[in-house]
Design a protein around this motif. Structure first.
Motif, PDB file in Angstrom:
ATOM      1  N   ASP A  58      13.225  -2.742 -40.543  1.00  0.00           N
ATOM      2  CA  ASP A  58      13.843  -1.687 -39.848  1.00  0.00           C
ATOM      3  C   ASP A  58      13.731  -1.552 -38.448  1.00  0.00           C
ATOM      4  O   ASP A  58      13.160  -2.407 -37.783  1.00  0.00           O
ATOM      5  CB  ASP A  58      13.574  -0.371 -40.294  1.00  0.00           C
ATOM      6  N   THR A  59      14.252  -0.598 -37.858  1.00  0.00           N
ATOM      7  CA  THR A  59      14.322  -0.628 -36.198  1.00  0.00           C
ATOM      8  C   THR A  59      14.252   0.943 -35.980  1.00  0.00           C
ATOM      9  O   THR A  59      15.077   1.609 -36.054  1.00  0.00           O
ATOM     10  CB  THR A  59      15.637  -1.337 -35.561  1.00  0.00           C
ATOM     11  N   LEU A  61      14.782   3.725 -33.435  1.00  0.00           N
ATOM     12  CA  LEU A  61      15.894   3.633 -32.083  1.00  0.00           C
ATOM     13  C   LEU A  61      15.485   4.893 -31.145  1.00  0.00           C
ATOM     14  O   LEU A  61      15.639   4.586 -30.255  1.00  0.00           O
ATOM     15  CB  LEU A  61      17.233   4.191 -32.928  1.00  0.00           C
ATOM     16  N   GLU A  90      14.407  -0.027 -28.317  1.00  0.00           N
ATOM     17  CA  GLU A  90      14.219   0.139 -29.723  1.00  0.00           C
ATOM     18  C   GLU A  90      13.067  -0.866 -30.008  1.00  0.00           C
ATOM     19  O   GLU A  90      12.593  -1.708 -29.177  1.00  0.00           O
ATOM     20  CB  GLU A  90      15.509  -0.463 -30.162  1.00  0.00           C
ATOM     21  N   PRO A  92      11.632  -3.006 -33.003  1.00  0.00           N
ATOM     22  CA  PRO A  92      11.920  -3.687 -34.553  1.00  0.00           C
ATOM     23  C   PRO A  92      10.716  -3.594 -35.244  1.00  0.00           C
ATOM     24  O   PRO A  92       9.502  -3.829 -34.677  1.00  0.00           O
ATOM     25  CB  PRO A  92      12.176  -5.408 -34.108  1.00  0.00           C
ATOM     26  N   GLN A 130      17.061   2.813 -37.748  1.00  0.00           N
ATOM     27  CA  GLN A 130      18.609   2.236 -37.963  1.00  0.00           C
ATOM     28  C   GLN A 130      18.781   2.518 -39.377  1.00  0.00           C
ATOM     29  O   GLN A 130      20.057   2.831 -39.626  1.00  0.00           O
ATOM     30  CB  GLN A 130      18.588   0.965 -37.601  1.00  0.00           C
TER      31      GLN A 130
END
Length: 147
Positions: A58-59, A61, A90, A92, A130
């Protein structure tokens, strides 16, 4: 009597299935050890640290809180004997690998503090991703130098 047995069997099967479904279920995002140092009166910024683990890639944000106007994600590094701080637009998150926000590295910068952060205070901070749903954690404020 047969109907009572059938009802009992169905109930036990339902309980077994429900129990099995709950076993091993983990939240998509795990957040551990969220903390910040106490700030002196008049401080306008503070840093927050924590460890985030995503079950699936996922990221991260952004983040928000009630104790500051806004939050930026930064990373710190030493270059030519000088500490440099750069924004992280962001972050990762690799599946199953913890990402650590820690002093001297990545951190959340609370900008425009609305109040001092005394030791012992806990305040909410919401992380937005995200894919995963937003996660709200309680940040514990500690005495500077106690870690």
């Amino acid at each position: 009597m047969i109907e009572a047995r059938r009802t009992l069997i169905v109930t036990l099967l339902f309980a077994l299935v429900a129990s099995a479904c709950g076993r091993g279920a983990r939240a998509p995002i795990a957040v551990e050890d969220a903390w910040a140092n106490a700030t002196p009166a008049g401080a306008t910024v503070a840093a927050v640290y924590m460890q985030i683990t995503a079950r699936e890639a996922d990221t991260l944000l952004s983040a928000t809180t009630t104790v500051a106007d806004h939050i930026e994600m930064h990373t710190s590094s030493e270059e030519n004997g000088m500490m440099q701080m750069r924004p992280l637009p962001e972050v990762p998150l690799a599946a199953g690998k913890p990402f650590t926000f820690a002093p001297g590295g990545a951190h959340f910068m609370l900008i425009g503090l609305r109040q001092p952060l005394p030791a012992g205070l806990r305040f909410p901070m919401t992380l937005r991703f995200q894919h995963a749903r937003a996660v709200t954690v309680q940040v514990k404020v500690i005495e500077p130098g106690s870690r």
